[in-house]
Write a protein that holds these residues in place. Structure first.
Motif, PDB file in Angstrom:
ATOM      1  N   LEU A  14       0.861  -1.385   0.105  1.00  0.00           N
ATOM      2  CA  LEU A  14      -0.063  -0.016   0.053  1.00  0.00           C
ATOM      3  C   LEU A  14       0.863   1.273  -0.012  1.00  0.00           C
ATOM      4  O   LEU A  14       1.940   1.229   0.804  1.00  0.00           O
ATOM      5  N   GLY A  15       0.662   2.395  -0.757  1.00  0.00           N
ATOM      6  CA  GLY A  15       1.187   3.418  -0.747  1.00  0.00           C
ATOM      7  C   GLY A  15       2.307   3.441  -1.842  1.00  0.00           C
ATOM      8  O   GLY A  15       2.848   4.399  -2.029  1.00  0.00           O
ATOM      9  N   MET A  16       2.511   2.448  -2.687  1.00  0.00           N
ATOM     10  CA  MET A  16       3.656   2.327  -3.735  1.00  0.00           C
ATOM     11  C   MET A  16       3.095   3.463  -4.885  1.00  0.00           C
ATOM     12  O   MET A  16       1.932   3.307  -4.880  1.00  0.00           O
ATOM     13  N   LYS A  17       3.986   3.795  -5.577  1.00  0.00           N
ATOM     14  CA  LYS A  17       3.815   4.702  -6.426  1.00  0.00           C
ATOM     15  C   LYS A  17       2.869   3.811  -7.568  1.00  0.00           C
ATOM     16  O   LYS A  17       3.358   2.981  -8.031  1.00  0.00           O
ATOM     17  N   ALA A  18       1.998   4.529  -8.224  1.00  0.00           N
ATOM     18  CA  ALA A  18       0.901   4.000  -9.254  1.00  0.00           C
ATOM     19  C   ALA A  18       1.911   3.722 -10.504  1.00  0.00           C
ATOM     20  O   ALA A  18       2.725   4.578 -10.916  1.00  0.00           O
ATOM     21  N   LYS A  19       1.780   2.546 -11.247  1.00  0.00           N
ATOM     22  CA  LYS A  19       2.385   2.254 -12.421  1.00  0.00           C
ATOM     23  C   LYS A  19       1.483   2.584 -13.561  1.00  0.00           C
ATOM     24  O   LYS A  19       0.135   2.387 -13.565  1.00  0.00           O
ATOM     25  N   LYS A  20       2.248   2.746 -14.740  1.00  0.00           N
ATOM     26  CA  LYS A  20       1.583   2.770 -16.149  1.00  0.00           C
ATOM     27  C   LYS A  20       1.810   1.416 -16.753  1.00  0.00           C
ATOM     28  O   LYS A  20       2.956   0.976 -17.009  1.00  0.00           O
ATOM     29  N   ILE A  21       0.653   0.667 -16.869  1.00  0.00           N
ATOM     30  CA  ILE A  21       0.749  -0.507 -17.364  1.00  0.00           C
ATOM     31  C   ILE A  21       0.260  -0.866 -18.700  1.00  0.00           C
ATOM     32  O   ILE A  21      -0.939  -0.680 -18.767  1.00  0.00           O
ATOM     33  N   GLY A  22       0.828  -1.188 -19.423  1.00  0.00           N
ATOM     34  CA  GLY A  22       0.269  -1.657 -20.923  1.00  0.00           C
ATOM     35  C   GLY A  22      -0.183  -3.241 -21.074  1.00  0.00           C
ATOM     36  O   GLY A  22       0.698  -4.080 -20.433  1.00  0.00           O
ATOM     37  N   LEU A  23      -1.296  -3.360 -21.417  1.00  0.00           N
ATOM     38  CA  LEU A  23      -1.731  -4.504 -21.800  1.00  0.00           C
ATOM     39  C   LEU A  23      -1.896  -5.023 -23.289  1.00  0.00           C
ATOM     40  O   LEU A  23      -2.541  -4.189 -23.838  1.00  0.00           O
ATOM     41  N   LYS A  43       5.741   0.731 -25.231  1.00  0.00           N
ATOM     42  CA  LYS A  43       6.147   1.125 -23.814  1.00  0.00           C
ATOM     43  C   LYS A  43       6.996   2.193 -23.636  1.00  0.00           C
ATOM     44  O   LYS A  43       7.050   3.072 -22.897  1.00  0.00           O
ATOM     45  N   GLU A  44       8.146   2.491 -24.668  1.00  0.00           N
ATOM     46  CA  GLU A  44       8.906   3.238 -24.731  1.00  0.00           C
ATOM     47  C   GLU A  44       8.285   4.918 -25.118  1.00  0.00           C
ATOM     48  O   GLU A  44       8.560   5.735 -24.506  1.00  0.00           O
ATOM     49  N   LYS A  45       7.584   4.756 -26.040  1.00  0.00           N
ATOM     50  CA  LYS A  45       6.809   6.049 -26.384  1.00  0.00           C
ATOM     51  C   LYS A  45       5.761   6.580 -25.353  1.00  0.00           C
ATOM     52  O   LYS A  45       5.753   7.805 -25.316  1.00  0.00           O
ATOM     53  N   LYS A  46       5.242   5.575 -24.935  1.00  0.00           N
ATOM     54  CA  LYS A  46       4.068   6.121 -23.819  1.00  0.00           C
ATOM     55  C   LYS A  46       4.879   5.888 -22.373  1.00  0.00           C
ATOM     56  O   LYS A  46       3.904   6.455 -21.431  1.00  0.00           O
ATOM     57  N   SER A  47       5.988   5.704 -22.220  1.00  0.00           N
ATOM     58  CA  SER A  47       6.677   5.592 -21.034  1.00  0.00           C
ATOM     59  C   SER A  47       6.066   4.948 -19.821  1.00  0.00           C
ATOM     60  O   SER A  47       5.649   5.319 -18.746  1.00  0.00           O
ATOM     61  N   LEU A  48       5.656   3.731 -20.449  1.00  0.00           N
ATOM     62  CA  LEU A  48       5.088   2.859 -19.582  1.00  0.00           C
ATOM     63  C   LEU A  48       6.038   2.185 -18.727  1.00  0.00           C
ATOM     64  O   LEU A  48       7.158   1.812 -18.834  1.00  0.00           O
ATOM     65  N   ASP A  49       5.720   1.657 -17.417  1.00  0.00           N
ATOM     66  CA  ASP A  49       6.730   1.014 -16.498  1.00  0.00           C
ATOM     67  C   ASP A  49       6.748  -0.412 -16.861  1.00  0.00           C
ATOM     68  O   ASP A  49       7.626  -1.087 -16.341  1.00  0.00           O
ATOM     69  N   GLU A  50       5.561  -1.243 -17.115  1.00  0.00           N
ATOM     70  CA  GLU A  50       5.483  -2.428 -17.472  1.00  0.00           C
ATOM     71  C   GLU A  50       4.492  -2.772 -18.471  1.00  0.00           C
ATOM     72  O   GLU A  50       3.670  -1.911 -18.965  1.00  0.00           O
ATOM     73  N   ASP A 113      -6.959  -4.173  -8.691  1.00  0.00           N
ATOM     74  CA  ASP A 113      -6.200  -3.110  -8.052  1.00  0.00           C
ATOM     75  C   ASP A 113      -7.034  -2.392  -7.092  1.00  0.00           C
ATOM     76  O   ASP A 113      -6.411  -2.046  -5.923  1.00  0.00           O
ATOM     77  N   ARG A 114      -8.261  -2.075  -7.199  1.00  0.00           N
ATOM     78  CA  ARG A 114      -9.046  -1.420  -6.050  1.00  0.00           C
ATOM     79  C   ARG A 114      -9.089  -2.309  -4.787  1.00  0.00           C
ATOM     80  O   ARG A 114      -9.085  -1.595  -3.813  1.00  0.00           O
ATOM     81  N   ASN A 115      -9.231  -3.407  -4.980  1.00  0.00           N
ATOM     82  CA  ASN A 115      -9.095  -4.306  -3.785  1.00  0.00           C
ATOM     83  C   ASN A 115      -8.079  -4.242  -2.845  1.00  0.00           C
ATOM     84  O   ASN A 115      -8.033  -4.502  -1.682  1.00  0.00           O
ATOM     85  N   GLN A 116      -6.917  -3.958  -3.779  1.00  0.00           N
ATOM     86  CA  GLN A 116      -5.538  -3.795  -3.030  1.00  0.00           C
ATOM     87  C   GLN A 116      -5.090  -2.583  -2.702  1.00  0.00           C
ATOM     88  O   GLN A 116      -4.157  -2.201  -2.161  1.00  0.00           O
ATOM     89  N   GLY A 117      -6.052  -1.582  -2.826  1.00  0.00           N
ATOM     90  CA  GLY A 117      -5.725  -0.168  -2.665  1.00  0.00           C
ATOM     91  C   GLY A 117      -4.820   0.420  -3.686  1.00  0.00           C
ATOM     92  O   GLY A 117      -4.054   1.606  -3.122  1.00  0.00           O
ATOM     93  N   SER A 119      -3.703   2.096  -7.449  1.00  0.00           N
ATOM     94  CA  SER A 119      -4.176   3.064  -8.660  1.00  0.00           C
ATOM     95  C   SER A 119      -3.489   2.986  -9.773  1.00  0.00           C
ATOM     96  O   SER A 119      -3.302   4.149 -10.255  1.00  0.00           O
ATOM     97  N   ASN A 120      -2.930   1.981 -10.310  1.00  0.00           N
ATOM     98  CA  ASN A 120      -2.329   1.760 -11.513  1.00  0.00           C
ATOM     99  C   ASN A 120      -3.045   2.205 -12.811  1.00  0.00           C
ATOM    100  O   ASN A 120      -4.361   2.093 -12.721  1.00  0.00           O
ATOM    101  N   GLN A 121      -2.563   2.767 -13.544  1.00  0.00           N
ATOM    102  CA  GLN A 121      -3.140   3.182 -14.807  1.00  0.00           C
ATOM    103  C   GLN A 121      -2.988   2.172 -15.917  1.00  0.00           C
ATOM    104  O   GLN A 121      -1.691   1.981 -16.377  1.00  0.00           O
ATOM    105  N   PHE A 122      -4.018   1.491 -16.278  1.00  0.00           N
ATOM    106  CA  PHE A 122      -3.847   0.609 -17.432  1.00  0.00           C
ATOM    107  C   PHE A 122      -3.814   1.182 -18.919  1.00  0.00           C
ATOM    108  O   PHE A 122      -4.692   2.097 -18.942  1.00  0.00           O
ATOM    109  N   TYR A 123      -3.204   0.568 -19.895  1.00  0.00           N
ATOM    110  CA  TYR A 123      -3.271   1.148 -21.233  1.00  0.00           C
ATOM    111  C   TYR A 123      -3.599  -0.253 -22.130  1.00  0.00           C
ATOM    112  O   TYR A 123      -2.892  -0.941 -22.012  1.00  0.00           O
ATOM    113  N   LEU A 124      -4.558  -0.112 -23.003  1.00  0.00           N
ATOM    114  CA  LEU A 124      -4.757  -1.031 -23.805  1.00  0.00           C
ATOM    115  C   LEU A 124      -4.107  -1.010 -25.239  1.00  0.00           C
ATOM    116  O   LEU A 124      -4.128   0.112 -25.911  1.00  0.00           O
TER     117      LEU A 124
END
Length: 219
Positions: A14-23, A43-50, A113-117, A119-124
């Motif tokens: 909890l409290g970890m920095k939210a990640k930008k995650i591409g799916l 990933k590189e153009k959108k500066s995604l974390d994972e 994500d919500r259940n674990q508290g 707020s990661n941002q997913f990208y399709l």
């Protein structure tokens, strides 16, 4: 090795920095350099974390084609991303009845994500050829409300097909267009080459090709 043994269980404190995650979803039947290049460049153009690859049980847009087993396609995807930093594999679709609708996957990931508290941002992540019929996807407008799109696109793409989409979908697609190199590899053509025992090392990772040969896939 069983899927459960190689699944990546993601637990963030909890409290970890939210990640930008591409799916990146798909049949991956088989996975090839076109899939990997698209995901890497976005990933590189959108500066995604994972980037998470999510193999589908049955792609609802390809119900007329029976893919090789989920287990084989999952293992091929695992081998394809071996050693690629910040790329992971998710076996979510193996736990649900097919077909694999994108909207259901997104809802479940966001709920987890919500259940674990979190707020990661997913990208399709999509290829440019995926936008032509996007409005036919199950609950397409809800998809673009839930997550932004990241679409690998060549320079100055033909967007005439957007006129058949709603304004909300058009806006999401235009915003998500991201210039990437285009590597045209067709999984259908690749399966045909494999069935004829033609050389395919220029189209897919060597580990994947060896796995296909060892297990007699697409022969």
């Amino acid at each position: 090795m069983a899927i459960a043994e190689i699944s990546r269980i993601i637990i963030y404190g909890l409290g970890m920095k939210a990640k930008k995650i591409g799916l990146l979803g798909g049949s991956f039947d088989p996975i090839h350099f076109g899939h990997l290049n698209l995901a890497l460049e976005l990933k590189e153009k959108k500066s995604l974390d994972e980037v998470w690859l999510i193999p589908a049980q049955i792609n609802p847009h390809k119900t007329d084609t029976q893919p090789v087993s989920f287990e084989h396609r999952f293992e091929m995807a695992r081998l394809a991303i071996e050693g690629v930093p910040h790329f992971f594999l998710n076996d979510l679709e193996s736990k649900r009845l097919p077909p694999s609708y994108t909207i259901d996957t997104l809802r479940l990931l966001i709920e987890n994500d919500r259940n674990q508290g979190l707020s990661n941002q997913f990208y399709l992540l999509l290829g440019e050829d995926g936008i032509r019929y996007f409005s036919r996807w199950h609950l397409a407008e809800e998809i673009v409300r839930l997550v932004p799109l990241a679409i690998g696109s060549r320079f100055n793409p033909d967007l005439t097909s957007l006129l058949s989409h709603s304004e909300a979908i058009q806006a999401a697609i235009r915003k998500g267009l991201t210039q990437t190199r285009r590597i045209d590899i067709s999984s259908t053509e690749l399966r045909e080459r494999l069935s004829k025992k033609l050389y395919c090392g220029h189209l897919m990772p060597s580990l994947v090709l060896r796995y296909i040969e060892k297990n007699g896939l697409y022969a």
